[in-house]
Structure formats: C-alpha cells, structure tokens
Design a protein around this motif. Structure first.
Motif, short mmCIF file in Angstrom:
data_model
loop_
_atom_site.label_atom_id
_atom_site.label_comp_id
_atom_site.label_asym_id
_atom_site.label_seq_id
_atom_site.Cartn_x
_atom_site.Cartn_y
_atom_site.Cartn_z
N ALA A 1 -4.33 3.01 -2.11
CA ALA A 1 -3.17 3.71 -2.67
C ALA A 1 -3.52 5.08 -3.22
CB ALA A 1 -2.53 2.86 -3.76
N VAL A 2 -4.67 5.20 -3.92
CA VAL A 2 -5.02 6.47 -4.55
C VAL A 2 -5.27 7.56 -3.51
CG1 VAL A 2 -6.70 7.65 -6.01
CG2 VAL A 2 -5.90 5.36 -6.61
N VAL A 3 -6.04 7.24 -2.49
CA VAL A 3 -6.33 8.25 -1.47
C VAL A 3 -5.10 8.53 -0.62
CG1 VAL A 3 -8.81 7.86 -1.41
CG2 VAL A 3 -7.33 6.44 0.00
N VAL A 4 -4.30 7.51 -0.33
CA VAL A 4 -3.07 7.72 0.43
C VAL A 4 -2.08 8.55 -0.38
CG1 VAL A 4 -1.03 6.56 1.39
CG2 VAL A 4 -3.30 5.65 1.85
N GLY A 5 -1.99 8.27 -1.69
CA GLY A 5 -1.10 9.05 -2.55
C GLY A 5 -1.50 10.50 -2.63
N ARG A 6 -2.79 10.75 -2.78
CA ARG A 6 -3.27 12.13 -2.80
C ARG A 6 -2.96 12.82 -1.48
NH1 ARG A 6 -3.82 16.53 -5.24
NH2 ARG A 6 -4.32 15.22 -7.05
N CYS A 7 -3.16 12.13 -0.38
CA CYS A 7 -2.87 12.69 0.94
C CYS A 7 -1.38 13.04 1.05
CB CYS A 7 -3.28 11.71 2.03
SG CYS A 7 -2.99 12.32 3.71
N GLY A 8 -0.51 12.14 0.58
CA GLY A 8 0.92 12.39 0.66
C GLY A 8 1.34 13.60 -0.15
N ALA A 9 0.83 13.73 -1.37
CA ALA A 9 1.19 14.87 -2.22
C ALA A 9 0.71 16.18 -1.61
CB ALA A 9 0.59 14.68 -3.61
N ASP A 10 -0.53 16.20 -1.13
CA ASP A 10 -1.07 17.43 -0.56
C ASP A 10 -0.38 17.79 0.75
OD1 ASP A 10 -2.71 17.63 -2.70
OD2 ASP A 10 -4.59 17.29 -1.64
N ALA B 1 0.82 -1.21 0.00
CA ALA B 1 0.00 0.00 0.00
C ALA B 1 0.86 1.26 0.00
CB ALA B 1 -0.94 -0.01 1.21
N LEU B 2 1.97 1.23 0.76
CA LEU B 2 2.85 2.39 0.82
C LEU B 2 3.55 2.64 -0.52
CD1 LEU B 2 4.41 1.97 4.38
CD2 LEU B 2 2.60 3.54 3.68
N VAL B 3 4.01 1.56 -1.15
CA VAL B 3 4.69 1.70 -2.44
C VAL B 3 3.72 2.24 -3.49
CG1 VAL B 3 5.77 0.44 -4.34
CG2 VAL B 3 6.43 -0.05 -1.98
N ASP B 4 2.52 1.67 -3.55
CA ASP B 4 1.51 2.14 -4.51
C ASP B 4 1.12 3.59 -4.20
OD1 ASP B 4 1.54 -0.25 -5.81
OD2 ASP B 4 -0.27 -1.04 -4.88
N GLY B 5 1.01 3.89 -2.91
CA GLY B 5 0.65 5.26 -2.53
C GLY B 5 1.72 6.25 -2.95
N TRP B 6 2.99 5.87 -2.81
CA TRP B 6 4.08 6.75 -3.23
C TRP B 6 4.07 6.95 -4.74
CZ3 TRP B 6 6.85 10.63 -2.31
CH2 TRP B 6 8.03 10.89 -3.01
N THR B 7 3.69 5.92 -5.49
CA THR B 7 3.59 6.05 -6.95
C THR B 7 2.55 7.11 -7.32
OG1 THR B 7 4.22 3.74 -7.27
CG2 THR B 7 3.09 4.83 -9.09
N VAL B 8 1.41 7.08 -6.64
CA VAL B 8 0.37 8.07 -6.91
C VAL B 8 0.84 9.46 -6.46
CG1 VAL B 8 -2.02 8.74 -6.43
CG2 VAL B 8 -1.44 6.33 -6.71
N THR B 9 1.55 9.53 -5.36
CA THR B 9 2.09 10.82 -4.89
C THR B 9 3.02 11.41 -5.93
OG1 THR B 9 1.94 10.17 -2.56
CG2 THR B 9 3.46 11.94 -3.10
N ARG B 10 3.89 10.59 -6.50
CA ARG B 10 4.81 11.07 -7.53
C ARG B 10 4.04 11.55 -8.76
NH1 ARG B 10 8.81 6.51 -8.96
NH2 ARG B 10 9.42 8.08 -10.52
N ARG B 11 2.96 10.86 -9.10
CA ARG B 11 2.15 11.30 -10.23
C ARG B 11 1.59 12.69 -10.00
NH1 ARG B 11 -3.86 12.09 -10.09
NH2 ARG B 11 -4.45 12.26 -12.28
N ASP B 12 1.11 12.96 -8.78
CA ASP B 12 0.56 14.27 -8.48
C ASP B 12 1.66 15.33 -8.47
OD1 ASP B 12 -2.04 13.30 -8.23
OD2 ASP B 12 -1.72 12.74 -6.14
N LEU B 13 2.84 15.00 -7.93
CA LEU B 13 3.94 15.96 -7.90
C LEU B 13 4.40 16.31 -9.32
CD1 LEU B 13 6.07 14.55 -4.92
CD2 LEU B 13 4.47 16.48 -4.90
N MET B 14 4.47 15.32 -10.20
CA MET B 14 4.86 15.58 -11.58
C MET B 14 3.83 16.47 -12.28
SD MET B 14 7.77 14.27 -12.07
CE MET B 14 7.85 14.43 -13.86
N HIS B 15 2.56 16.26 -11.94
CA HIS B 15 1.50 17.10 -12.53
C HIS B 15 1.69 18.55 -12.09
CE1 HIS B 15 -2.44 18.15 -14.11
NE2 HIS B 15 -2.73 18.72 -12.95
#
Length: 262
Positions: free
Chosen positions: A103-112, A6-20
């Motif tokens: 992962a998606v909600v965790v990733g969004r949380c990490g980026a924000d 879950a953490l690895v997938d979440g970080w992948t989504v976080t990186r996607r948001d940061l790149m955006h």
C-alpha cells in the motif's frame, strides 16, 4: 491480502501525500515550473544554434523530447520523498499498521503519477504558447500522452526502489547526479546521428529516446530519421521499455519495503 484491500490502502496513502502537498504547495509549484524553465531556455536561448538533420523547426523537434524528459525529472522528487519518510520513521509506522504490504509504495506511486499528469499539462500548455502543435489524429495524440505517462509510471518504481535503498536524503543527491547524464544522453535535444558512433548508439537505446521518438511520431512532429532497428520501432519500444522497468522494480520495491529495519 486481496487486490481490493491493497488498492483501498494505497488510495489512503495517496490521499495522505496529496493533503501534504496542499499544506506545503511550494515544492510542488517549483517542480511544475522547473520543466517550463528548461523548455524556455533550450527553446529560446539555445534553439537558434540547434540543427536537426532534415528538420527546419527545432521547437517541433524539441517539445516532445522535453515532455519525455519531464517524466524522468520527477523521479528525483520520488526518491527524496521515500527516503525522507524512511528516515523520519513514517515508513516504520505504516509497516506496524494492519495494511497491505504494497500500500505505501503503491500510494506513493499514485500521488506522484497525479502530480506528473499536472506537470505534463503545464508543459504542454507552455509548448502551445511557444507555437508547438500536435499534427496527428486525436487518437495518436492521446496515444503519445499515454506513452509519456507510461514512462513516468515505470520510472516512479525506479525512484521508489532507490529511495528505499538510499534511505539517507542527503545521500540521494549522489544518486541524482546520475539522473542528468542519463536523461541528456538521449534524443531529447539533438539527433543521435550527430554524436560519435558509439555514443549515438547508447543514446538510441536509452528508453527516454524511444518514448521521445514515439511521441514525435504520434504527435506528427519531425524526428531525427534514424535507420537503426531501435529507431524504426520507437512506438513498440516505448511500450516495452516501461513494462520491463515495472516488471523489475515493482517487485523489488515491495520486497525492499517489507524488509526494512530487518
């Protein structure tokens, strides 16, 4: 589904948001500068007319409250981003992939949350230029910053859940209208003691007021000196309120995400 997955997938989504954000930095820059505008407006335009009981320097009182309010402002951007992804089908695409349901909600949380750290640095820098200073110890100062970010972390989950519920970005504006009264109905700008009795009580029990009061205490800045139970236990409640919000809205967000399009 393990926690590391879950953490690895979440970080992948976080990186996607940061790149955006790197490709389209304008909304991020505007989001960072808006709290600075608020601080300058209330500090210089209205500050001379503000009076806090027992407090001579309004700037010292104002800035910790503005730090807390900045943590609340970011919730609107989270709601818009989540609802936009849901409307455009991005969220459904993620759900079709072999990844952790959270992962998606965790990733969004990490980026924000990373964006919020940057925003807090910017507004603290603005406060230092205005003459604000933290008079507490290094440990107390770091504790105040930690409580501010804890509030932001909790409100992120509120924003994620509301963004998943209100999937139309245009309809998010109706929810945003409620954010402003909630943030202003606190001890951010004035002491609750100056409000009518019932309104002051509501302001005291606003989670934003607890974090603002705790930040003032740990920074060594003047507070409003309330004698109610909630005012005397501001640091405790600045921990309890965010934990309660996370305990409620984190599972609700994950469950809502899993049930999208059903």
């Amino acid at each position: 589904m393990t926690v590391p997955w879950a953490l690895v997938d979440g970080w992948t989504v976080t990186r996607r948001d940061l790149m955006h954000w790197l490709r389209e930095p304008a909304p991020v820059i505007i989001g960072l500068l808006f709290p600075v505008l608020m601080v300058l407006m209330f500090g210089f335009l209205f500050g001379g007319a503000m009076a806090i009981p027992g407090t001579a320097d309004y700037t010292e009182f104002l800035l910790p409250g503005m730090f807390a309010m900045t943590m609340a402002f970011g919730m609107e951007a989270t709601m818009i981003a989540v609802s936009t992804d849901a409307q455009r089908g991005v969220t459904d695409r993620f759900r079709s992939m072999p990844m952790s349901p959270s992962a998606v909600v965790v990733g969004r949380c990490g980026a924000d949350l990373l964006n919020s750290v940057a925003g807090l640095v910017v507004i603290i820098g603005c406060g230092l230029l205005m003459g604000w200073r933290a008079h507490g110890s290094v440990g107390a100062t770091l504790g105040a910053v930690g409580l501010l970010l804890l509030l932001r972390f909790a409100l992120l989950w509120v924003g994620i859940f509301l963004g998943l519920v209100v999937r139309n970005p245009e309809a998010v504006g109706a929810v945003q209208i409620l954010v402003w009264p909630v943030t202003f109905l606190s001890s951010t700008f004035v002491a609750p003691a100056t409000m009518p009795g019932w309104l002051g009580t509501i302001a005291e029990w606003n989670p934003l007021s607890s974090t603002a009061a705790a930040a003032r205490e740990l920074f060594g800045n003047p507070g409003w000196g309330g004698d109610s139970w909630i005012a005397e236990h501001a640091v405790l409640m600045a921990v309890v309120w965010p934990l309660v919000l996370v305990a409620i809205f984190f599972p609700l967000s994950v469950r809502r995400y899993q049930r999208l399009s059903r």
